[in-house]
Scaffold this active site. Structure first.
Site, short mmCIF file in Angstrom:
data_model
loop_
_atom_site.label_atom_id
_atom_site.label_comp_id
_atom_site.label_asym_id
_atom_site.label_seq_id
_atom_site.Cartn_x
_atom_site.Cartn_y
_atom_site.Cartn_z
CG HIS A 144 -1.77 1.16 1.26
ND1 HIS A 144 -3.12 0.78 1.36
CD2 HIS A 144 -1.43 2.53 1.47
CE1 HIS A 144 -3.64 2.18 1.62
NE2 HIS A 144 -2.63 3.13 1.83
CD GLU A 145 1.53 3.60 3.72
OE1 GLU A 145 1.75 4.87 2.97
OE2 GLU A 145 0.47 3.49 4.59
CG HIS A 148 0.26 5.84 -1.13
ND1 HIS A 148 -0.92 6.22 -1.94
CD2 HIS A 148 -0.33 5.27 0.24
CE1 HIS A 148 -1.98 5.84 -1.15
NE2 HIS A 148 -1.74 5.45 0.12
ZN LIG Z 1 -2.65 5.46 1.81
#
Ligand SMILES: [Zn+2]
Ligand SMILES: [Zn+2]
Ligand SMILES: [Zn+2]
Length: 301
Positions: A144-145, A148
């Site tokens: 997830h990170e 980004h």
């Molecule tokens: Zn996030």
């Protein structure tokens, strides 16, 4: 990159709080500002290096030669010159922040087992479940990170994961108080700043929205893959269970929860930036995601 350090003057902190200097890139108020000796602008600790603030005079800042080392290829006789990977891609403080957040989430998601006395009678099993939970979070949270971060970098932005102390504490406190039923799944965030110019250049809403959306999308994808494997094995009559702990259902639950939680349109959560960009996109992703998460919690937990 320690050799860069002597290039930068460290100013003494200003006495008057009203004249705190601001970073020319991200606007952060700096108690200890760094002045670039090449362009004279003030920067925060993250943007102090010429390559981190698109220094107009970067050519004057002679880049240190990239360290080169020799590596003997396995079984071969040829020696090849290999450039060392660029350290600046993932600074040590970012790896530390990611690791702390990872463990915080691991403890939080394992909390419900710690409230079951039966698990304490078999501490090795509890430890294995904790490690498996860490492994699942390693893919879901880091995926997830990093989604980004890499998306932001593709848009030419500076991006770095930083620990959000309040969020990390809330994650632990909520999991203890709720006995593991509610996880505040935001112990940190990827901070983004545009590199293209100085103050005033705010990344547009669409770019920001897309960068925010990719994190939860990774979790939806991982949950979907886990579900396909889970139902495939179920149909084949194969069950994967370790001390009654099913890694696949946990992967579905943790990924859905990370995605669903972060789509809440609130404060620094991803949902806020997606909603600001496009309400329809937010609704199309979030409503099915929240529904799927609720169904998964009822059926699988
Ligand atoms: Zn996030
Ligand atoms: Zn800055
Ligand atoms: Zn500069």
């Amino acid at each position: 990159m320690a050799s860069w350090r002597h290039d930068f003057k460290r100013l003494t902190p200003p006495k008057n709080k009203a004249i705190l200097e601001r970073c020319a890139v991200c606007g952060a108020e700096e108690f200890i500002p760094y002045v670039c000796r090449y362009c004279g602008h003030v920067h925060c600790v993250y943007h102090r290096l010429p390559e981190n603030h698109e220094c107009p005079n970067i050519s004057q800042a002679r880049a240190p030669r990239q360290p080169v080392h020799l590596e003997r290829r396995q079984g071969g006789t040829t020696l090849r010159l290999i450039r060392s990977p660029r350290i600046s891609l993932m600074p040590g403080r970012e790896i530390l922040a990611l690791s702390i957040a990872w463990v915080v989430l691991g403890v939080s998601f394992s909390m419900r087992y710690m409230y079951q006395p039966s698990w304490w009678s078999q501490p090795i099993a509890l430890f294995e479940v904790f490690l498996l939970t860490l492994l699942i979070i390693g893919t879901s949270f880091l995926g997830h990170e990093l989604a980004h971060k890499f998306t932001a970098q593709r848009y030419g932005a500076w991006a770095e994961f930083k620990l959000w102390t309040v969020g990390a504490i809330m994650s632990l406190v909520f999991s203890v108080v709720s006995q593991g039923a509610f996880i505040f799944a935001a112990p940190g965030a990827v901070y983004i700043a545009s590199r293209s110019s100085y103050i005033g250049d705010v990344m547009d809403r669409k770019t920001n929205g897309i960068i925010s959306l990719v994190g939860p999308v990774i979790n939806v994808a991982a949950a979907t893959i886990s579900a396909v494997i889970y139902f495939g094995l179920l149909a084949a009559g194969v069950g994967v269970k370790i001390y009654g702990f099913d890694p696949l259902t946990q992967s579905i639950l943790i990924n859905l929860w990370l995605g669903a939680f972060n789509m809440i349109p609130f404060f620094i959560l991803d949902g806020q930036k997606v909603l600001t960009w496009n309400r329809a996109v937010w609704a199309v992703v979030t409503i099915p995601l929240w529904t799927a998460t609720a169904v998964a919690i009822v059926l699988l937990r």
